[in-house]
Design an enzyme around this catalytic site. Structure first.
Site, PDB file in Angstrom:
ATOM      1  CE  LYS A 117       8.412  -1.321  11.063  1.00  0.00           C
ATOM      2  NZ  LYS A 117       9.073  -1.488   9.718  1.00  0.00           N
TER       3      LYS A 117
ATOM      4  CB  THR B 170       4.749   1.964  13.051  1.00  0.00           C
ATOM      5  OG1 THR B 170       3.502   2.219  13.709  1.00  0.00           O
ATOM      6  CG2 THR B 170       5.495   0.908  13.868  1.00  0.00           C
ATOM      7  CG  ASP B 171       1.882   5.913  15.495  1.00  0.00           C
ATOM      8  OD1 ASP B 171       1.747   4.721  15.147  1.00  0.00           O
ATOM      9  OD2 ASP B 171       0.917   6.702  15.554  1.00  0.00           O
ATOM     10  CD  GLU B 172       0.577   0.053  15.930  1.00  0.00           C
ATOM     11  OE1 GLU B 172       0.608  -0.959  16.654  1.00  0.00           O
ATOM     12  OE2 GLU B 172      -0.083   0.099  14.869  1.00  0.00           O
TER      13      GLU B 172
ATOM     14  CE1 TYR C 244       4.171  -3.585  12.157  1.00  0.00           C
ATOM     15  CE2 TYR C 244       2.732  -2.262  13.556  1.00  0.00           C
ATOM     16  CZ  TYR C 244       3.555  -2.374  12.451  1.00  0.00           C
ATOM     17  OH  TYR C 244       3.788  -1.285  11.651  1.00  0.00           O
TER      18      TYR C 244
ATOM     19  CB  ILE D 138      -9.815   0.232  11.024  1.00  0.00           C
ATOM     20  CG1 ILE D 138     -11.237   0.522  11.518  1.00  0.00           C
ATOM     21  CG2 ILE D 138      -8.958   1.472  10.951  1.00  0.00           C
ATOM     22  CD1 ILE D 138     -11.297   1.060  12.929  1.00  0.00           C
TER      23      ILE D 138
ATOM     24  CG  PHE E 297      -1.603   1.244   1.558  1.00  0.00           C
ATOM     25  CD1 PHE E 297      -2.293   1.971   0.594  1.00  0.00           C
ATOM     26  CD2 PHE E 297      -1.550   1.742   2.856  1.00  0.00           C
ATOM     27  CE1 PHE E 297      -2.922   3.167   0.915  1.00  0.00           C
ATOM     28  CE2 PHE E 297      -2.177   2.925   3.195  1.00  0.00           C
ATOM     29  CZ  PHE E 297      -2.858   3.642   2.223  1.00  0.00           C
TER      30      PHE E 297
END
Length: 335
Positions: free
Chosen positions: A151, A123-125, A147, A187, A11
């Site tokens: 990262k 990622t911000d995660e 996940y 989502i 994506f």
């Protein structure tokens, strides 16, 4: 500049490739993608009209292949990753293999061949949940799920190659992306495709989890800025979109799809569903000139329109839902 883009049929990677190709100073762009369930050759679409583009189907864990490709390029932009939170609960090994060992394989090749630039997309995660405030780039990494942990590990490995070997690594960390041709496990496309089919959607808990939503084109513009102007060894937060609770986002999706709240049901919250993510993006603004420009309402309408007019792209993915969960126990959708 010749650029190797891993995960370039996914994506975000495919949007990045299509934005990069027209630049006059860009020579060859090679996409390396394993074409797992989340990567699709059609995502690159019109990019194949460019004589600059080469596509290679392959795995970033394939050391001889990675070595050959890195040797032929000046820069690496590394998107390839396992990225679905729910899957990581049940298939953590795949996430560690791709996200950690795959990143190390690329870095080893970059070290051997002396690339000029290496951008590691994250990622911000990795910062974990923040009930108040916003994480700057030097904030502690406190991932909550496999996940995000994979990262965070890959971020630290990438940055260590700058410290120990002077591999010119920059790390970018993004908030949640949205836009056309995202896989319907996420989502926004999940809700949109269900509503377009006349099916209900589900919210975790009371829908109070907060996420920042960034249009994929704005994210890709930030990555290109890091590629061109980022300082080796530095991390850049790329957010600055719109903060919404899950319920607020659902309301916007319902409006964009012409649906009502009758289509929404609530389900128990999933494990380790972080209540809020938030990043301070001022460093990227001042150091790189990063400024996201897409309005969420307009961007969401554009996204819904793409799914409405391209059922041939997403409907087949819904026909075989087990294809991307074959290693996983049944899980509720990410929300």
């Amino acid at each position: 500049m010749d650029v190797l883009v891993t995960g370039g049929a996914g994506f975000i990677g495919s949007h990045f490739v299509k934005g990069l190709l027209p630049a006059a100073d860009i020579g060859q762009v090679t996409v390396l993608d394993a074409l797992t369930y989340a990567g699709h050759i059609h995502n690159l679409g019109e990019a194949f009209l460019s004589p600059k583009l080469t596509f290679v189907e392959g795995d970033i864990l394939d050391r001889p292949l990675v070595d050959r490709l890195v040797r032929q390029h000046d820069a690496v932009v590394h998107f390839a990753a396992e990225s679905h939170v729910d899957r990581s609960f049940y298939a953590a090994g795949a996430f560690l293999a791709t996200n950690v060992m795959g990143t190390q394989t690329l870095l080893d090749a970059a070290q051997r061949h002396g690339v000029d630039r290496f951008v590691h997309v994250s990622t911000d995660e990795v910062y974990g949940p923040l009930l108040t405030g916003a994480a700057a780039e030097d904030a502690p990494l406190r991932p909550s799920v496999p996940y995000a942990a994979s990262k965070a590990a890959s971020d630290l490995i990438a940055l260590s190659y700058w410290q120990t070997s002077r591999v010119p690594v920059c790390v970018t960390r993004s908030s949640n992306n949205y836009g056309p041709h995202q896989h319907p496990e996420k989502i926004i496309p999940l809700f949109v495709t269900r509503l377009l089919k006349g099916e209900p959607v589900t919210l975790h808990g009371q829908g109070q989890h907060v996420r920042n939503w960034l249009h994929v084109a704005d994210h890709c513009a930030g990555i290109e800025l890091a590629l061109r102007h980022g300082t080796p060894g530095e991390v850049y937060n790329l957010g600055g979109g719109t903060d919404l609770t899950g319920r607020e986002l659902t309301g916007m999706i319902l409006d964009a799809c012409g649906a009502t709240w009758d289509a929404v049901t609530y389900i128990p919250d999933r494990p380790a569903n972080d209540l809020r993510y938030a990043m301070d993006c001022s460093k990227a603004v001042h150091a790189l000139g990063y400024r996201p420009g897409h309005d969420l309402k307009a961007g969401l309408a554009q996204t819904v329109d793409w799914y409405r007019t391209h059922p041939d792209r997403w409907a087949p993915m819904l026909r075989k839902p087990a294809a991307h969960l074959e290693l996983a126990a049944p899980a509720v959708p990410e929300g």
